[in-house]
Design a protein around this motif. Sequence first.
Motif, mmCIF file in Angstrom:
data_model
loop_
_atom_site.group_PDB
_atom_site.id
_atom_site.type_symbol
_atom_site.label_atom_id
_atom_site.label_comp_id
_atom_site.label_asym_id
_atom_site.label_seq_id
_atom_site.Cartn_x
_atom_site.Cartn_y
_atom_site.Cartn_z
ATOM 1 N N ASP A 190 8.076 32.472 -17.933
ATOM 2 C CA ASP A 190 9.520 31.801 -18.589
ATOM 3 C C ASP A 190 9.065 30.160 -18.567
ATOM 4 O OD1 ASP A 190 11.524 30.551 -19.564
ATOM 5 O OD2 ASP A 190 13.016 31.808 -18.599
ATOM 6 N N SER A 191 8.190 29.668 -19.282
ATOM 7 C CA SER A 191 7.580 28.429 -18.930
ATOM 8 C C SER A 191 8.777 27.335 -19.197
ATOM 9 C CB SER A 191 6.598 28.029 -19.887
ATOM 10 O OG SER A 191 6.836 28.140 -21.154
ATOM 11 N N ALA A 192 9.767 27.723 -20.364
ATOM 12 C CA ALA A 192 11.261 26.767 -20.621
ATOM 13 C C ALA A 192 11.868 26.692 -19.425
ATOM 14 C CB ALA A 192 11.670 27.585 -21.810
ATOM 15 N N ALA A 193 12.185 27.758 -18.759
ATOM 16 C CA ALA A 193 13.019 27.747 -17.481
ATOM 17 C C ALA A 193 12.017 26.722 -16.309
ATOM 18 C CB ALA A 193 13.573 28.906 -17.070
ATOM 19 N N PHE A 194 10.880 27.111 -16.358
ATOM 20 C CA PHE A 194 9.951 26.351 -15.252
ATOM 21 C C PHE A 194 10.125 24.907 -15.619
ATOM 22 C CE2 PHE A 194 6.292 24.539 -13.632
ATOM 23 C CZ PHE A 194 6.344 25.062 -12.598
ATOM 24 N N THR A 195 9.663 24.285 -16.741
ATOM 25 C CA THR A 195 9.964 23.016 -17.128
ATOM 26 C C THR A 195 11.233 22.280 -16.798
ATOM 27 O OG1 THR A 195 8.218 23.499 -18.838
ATOM 28 C CG2 THR A 195 9.247 21.320 -19.016
ATOM 29 N N ARG A 196 12.328 23.136 -17.233
ATOM 30 C CA ARG A 196 13.686 22.634 -17.043
ATOM 31 C C ARG A 196 13.862 22.415 -15.375
ATOM 32 N NH1 ARG A 196 15.402 26.341 -20.746
ATOM 33 N NH2 ARG A 196 16.001 27.793 -19.290
ATOM 34 N N GLY A 197 13.352 23.416 -14.600
ATOM 35 C CA GLY A 197 13.423 23.323 -13.205
ATOM 36 C C GLY A 197 12.609 22.180 -12.618
ATOM 37 N N LEU A 198 11.352 21.760 -12.922
ATOM 38 C CA LEU A 198 10.463 20.858 -12.464
ATOM 39 C C LEU A 198 10.940 19.399 -12.948
ATOM 40 C CD1 LEU A 198 7.907 19.902 -11.421
ATOM 41 C CD2 LEU A 198 6.674 19.963 -13.497
ATOM 42 N N GLU A 199 11.620 19.317 -14.044
ATOM 43 C CA GLU A 199 12.111 18.016 -14.572
ATOM 44 C C GLU A 199 13.473 17.583 -13.935
ATOM 45 O OE1 GLU A 199 10.502 17.864 -19.437
ATOM 46 O OE2 GLU A 199 12.638 18.649 -18.737
ATOM 47 N N ALA A 200 14.016 18.661 -13.505
ATOM 48 C CA ALA A 200 15.227 18.720 -12.670
ATOM 49 C C ALA A 200 14.718 17.963 -11.045
ATOM 50 C CB ALA A 200 16.169 19.698 -12.359
ATOM 51 N N VAL A 201 13.815 18.339 -10.521
ATOM 52 C CA VAL A 201 13.193 17.868 -9.380
ATOM 53 C C VAL A 201 12.691 16.152 -9.509
ATOM 54 C CG1 VAL A 201 11.407 18.107 -7.672
ATOM 55 C CG2 VAL A 201 12.774 20.174 -8.233
ATOM 56 N N PHE A 202 12.058 16.227 -10.885
ATOM 57 C CA PHE A 202 11.516 14.840 -10.955
ATOM 58 C C PHE A 202 12.721 13.979 -11.171
ATOM 59 C CE2 PHE A 202 7.423 16.081 -12.989
ATOM 60 C CZ PHE A 202 6.883 16.444 -11.903
ATOM 61 N N ARG A 203 13.607 14.414 -11.813
ATOM 62 C CA ARG A 203 14.973 13.623 -11.935
ATOM 63 C C ARG A 203 15.493 13.198 -10.630
ATOM 64 N NH1 ARG A 203 15.894 16.618 -16.506
ATOM 65 N NH2 ARG A 203 16.019 15.588 -18.398
ATOM 66 N N ARG A 204 15.532 14.016 -9.595
ATOM 67 C CA ARG A 204 16.140 13.929 -8.359
ATOM 68 C C ARG A 204 15.148 12.944 -7.509
ATOM 69 N NH1 ARG A 204 16.263 19.145 -5.087
ATOM 70 N NH2 ARG A 204 17.167 17.809 -3.693
ATOM 71 N N ILE A 205 13.911 13.046 -7.547
ATOM 72 C CA ILE A 205 12.867 12.018 -6.953
ATOM 73 C C ILE A 205 13.324 10.847 -7.402
ATOM 74 C CG2 ILE A 205 10.634 11.314 -6.919
ATOM 75 C CD1 ILE A 205 9.700 13.993 -7.151
ATOM 76 N N ARG A 206 13.480 10.501 -8.915
ATOM 77 C CA ARG A 206 13.737 9.240 -9.257
ATOM 78 C C ARG A 206 14.902 8.474 -8.564
ATOM 79 N NH1 ARG A 206 13.258 7.200 -14.604
ATOM 80 N NH2 ARG A 206 13.446 5.077 -14.562
ATOM 81 N N LEU A 207 15.985 9.577 -8.447
ATOM 82 C CA LEU A 207 17.337 9.015 -8.137
ATOM 83 C C LEU A 207 17.371 8.881 -6.381
ATOM 84 C CD1 LEU A 207 19.848 11.041 -10.289
ATOM 85 C CD2 LEU A 207 19.050 8.485 -10.324
ATOM 86 N N GLU A 208 16.853 9.870 -6.070
ATOM 87 C CA GLU A 208 16.661 9.906 -4.300
ATOM 88 C C GLU A 208 15.386 10.072 -3.781
ATOM 89 O OE1 GLU A 208 19.504 13.337 -2.929
ATOM 90 O OE2 GLU A 208 19.544 13.526 -5.246
ATOM 91 N N PRO A 209 14.473 9.104 -3.494
ATOM 92 C CA PRO A 209 12.981 8.945 -3.327
ATOM 93 C C PRO A 209 12.961 9.646 -1.895
ATOM 94 C CG PRO A 209 13.811 6.873 -4.011
ATOM 95 C CD PRO A 209 14.925 7.476 -3.842
ATOM 96 N N ASP A 210 13.815 9.718 -0.999
ATOM 97 C CA ASP A 210 13.528 10.213 0.098
ATOM 98 C C ASP A 210 14.228 11.700 0.026
ATOM 99 O OD1 ASP A 210 12.130 10.191 2.501
ATOM 100 O OD2 ASP A 210 13.972 9.842 3.704
ATOM 101 N N LEU A 211 14.296 12.582 -0.636
ATOM 102 C CA LEU A 211 15.150 13.809 -1.027
ATOM 103 C C LEU A 211 14.746 14.968 -0.140
ATOM 104 C CD1 LEU A 211 13.631 16.184 -2.920
ATOM 105 C CD2 LEU A 211 14.095 14.473 -4.814
ATOM 106 N N ALA A 212 13.312 14.773 0.071
ATOM 107 C CA ALA A 212 12.837 16.133 1.135
ATOM 108 C C ALA A 212 12.959 15.971 2.257
ATOM 109 C CB ALA A 212 11.331 15.982 0.637
ATOM 110 N N ALA A 213 13.420 14.726 2.866
ATOM 111 C CA ALA A 213 14.005 14.376 4.406
ATOM 112 C C ALA A 213 14.802 15.181 4.792
ATOM 113 C CB ALA A 213 14.292 12.973 4.552
ATOM 114 N N ASP A 214 15.886 15.770 3.915
ATOM 115 C CA ASP A 214 16.968 16.758 4.631
ATOM 116 C C ASP A 214 16.427 18.177 4.677
ATOM 117 O OD1 ASP A 214 16.689 17.337 1.820
ATOM 118 O OD2 ASP A 214 18.933 16.921 1.356
ATOM 119 N N ARG A 215 15.303 18.599 4.309
ATOM 120 C CA ARG A 215 15.048 19.946 4.473
ATOM 121 C C ARG A 215 14.680 20.334 5.995
ATOM 122 N NH1 ARG A 215 12.900 23.556 1.151
ATOM 123 N NH2 ARG A 215 11.066 23.873 2.624
#
Length: 627
Positions: free
Chosen positions: A602-627
């Motif tokens: 399901d490449s359409a769903a995959f692309t939406r998921g990846l783009e959501a992560v890219f948007r989060r990176i843009r808004l929260e550059p340190d978003l991985a620190a809370d893992r």
Amino acid sequence: MSAVQQPVAAPQDLDWLGNLLGAAAWSPLTPPAALRLSGILGGLRLESVLPLLEEASRQGRRQPVIALYRAWIAANPQSGQCFAGWFNLGVEYARAGETAEAALAYRQALALQPALWQASVNLGLALEASGQAEAALAVWEEALQPDEARVTLLNQRGRLLEERKHFVAAEATLRASLRIDAQQPDALQHWGHLRQKACIWPLHEPLLPGLAASEMALHAGPLGVLALTDDVAQQRRTVEAWLARKVPAAPARLSPAEGYRHERIRVGYLSSDFCRHAMSFLIVNLLERHDRGAFEVFGYCSSPEDGSDIRQRVLRALDHHVPIGQLDDAAAARRIREDEIDILVDLNGVTRGARLQCLRWKPAPVQVTYLGYVGPLPLPELDYILCDDHVIPPALAGQYAPRPLPLPGLYQANDSRMPALPALTRATEGLPDDAIVFCCMANHYKVTEDVFGAWMTILAQVPHAVLWLAEDTEDSRGNLLRRAAQRGVAPARLIFAPRVDPAHYLARLGLADLFLDTFPYNSGTVASDALRMGLPLLTLSGRAFASRMAGSLLRAIGLEETIAETMAAYVDKAVAAGTDPTLLARWRAVLAGDAWARTIGDSAAFTRGLEAVFRRIRLEPDLAADR
């Protein structure tokens, strides 16, 4: 390789020669000038003119330098330095790309000085460059040399044998080099990986005096270590050691730390594999499906122009195709900076063609690595490794660098479009109709001694089964057949599938009964292909990303039952499938219909998921620190 000594020529002669070498345009000398040149050079020691020649060479003035070396040799035919003149002349010819002339000059040097091993090295390189690989190998094998020089000759010979896929001969050659000097990280890396590719086992038996097993693992190389160990910490140490040797820090950071504020997020994909390569088959539909209202897609490409359909499809999917193959790393990084890329996605990692030095310039404010290398890649300028919560469980995230950034569901992109497939039968592929067909289409360096032993145990317990393997090299094939015979398995039960075009390869996967995965380096693209064709896959999941790839795919499609956690369980599951048709049928039923298309594919769903992560990176550059 010319040694500079003090000049002894008269100053006025040196001035005249300097003017000759520095003339704006080079043309053959007039008879008076040629006569004067011969008069100056006759009886003159070579070191008298070396500074002038070497300075002109540094300026790239090849033809006058070549002409002057030839003139000196002609004027001093009895000189004991003639061998050096011929050698230096060969160097200049090689720099000018005139490999045939370079080879002749090196042969002249060796005729005068047979022990000049440097000329043997360079002669072999010149022959190799002119397409005479076998002649190059012969030169390096026959060269006379002192002990301290033998290492260089052996390493050159081993390198070329490896490139020609003569893995057993290359392994023996590098082993001889390492016995002279074991402290050669590059030679050790290639030696170990050659043993993996040729299936020479035990992999690290005590053949190299002075080297502990830990040193062998440390210098296994980034690719070799994924097939060597499931220990994430060891994988990271190995890659760190390789990066420290190969990829120095850049002089400066190019991108602004605060990033940019473009209306559309500019995503750059950096790859040498926008061609007929597994990477392109995985990524192409993602590139096509990016939301152009929110994203602008750049492709920084150092890939070969192979004329393939997949390459054309990838290039059409890019908003901007930027060839960087002819640019050095600094220039490529500056080009990326000029484009103000928000997120740069490295698709190579440490695989062939990687541009890690480009990444060290930090040409984009956020840089992530994805798909190309499925292990730790501790390059300081990388911010994230894209993954999912199965391939890198949260509990192990701290062992990785860069920081793991999970995509929703599945880490692997895929192409939802099914190519037209040929109609194949077992008979057309050389398979028996009445046998259980276990298969594994992985490259042979992923086949470890333990995994192959497990396969032989499975075949012993499922006597009506065959093992269908990818054709790799004659060396690995021969060693696998010998190992099978030693385990009491008839060599005829191992069937090797030749290399074929992508559609043929995909279609024939559906002819097998069960795919037996490798460990600790699982199948990735091939595993997805098998499941797409309705072929059940049995994997062993460990701790490291590379050993959990197939498990992630199986979890996504709903076939967790074929994920084993121990080698014993792996064997038991395979034997059960090979002896119980209802079990295989149940597994195939899970994969039937649109199972792949609505999950892994399901490449359409995959692309939406990846783009959501890219948007989060843009808004929260340190978003991985809370893992």
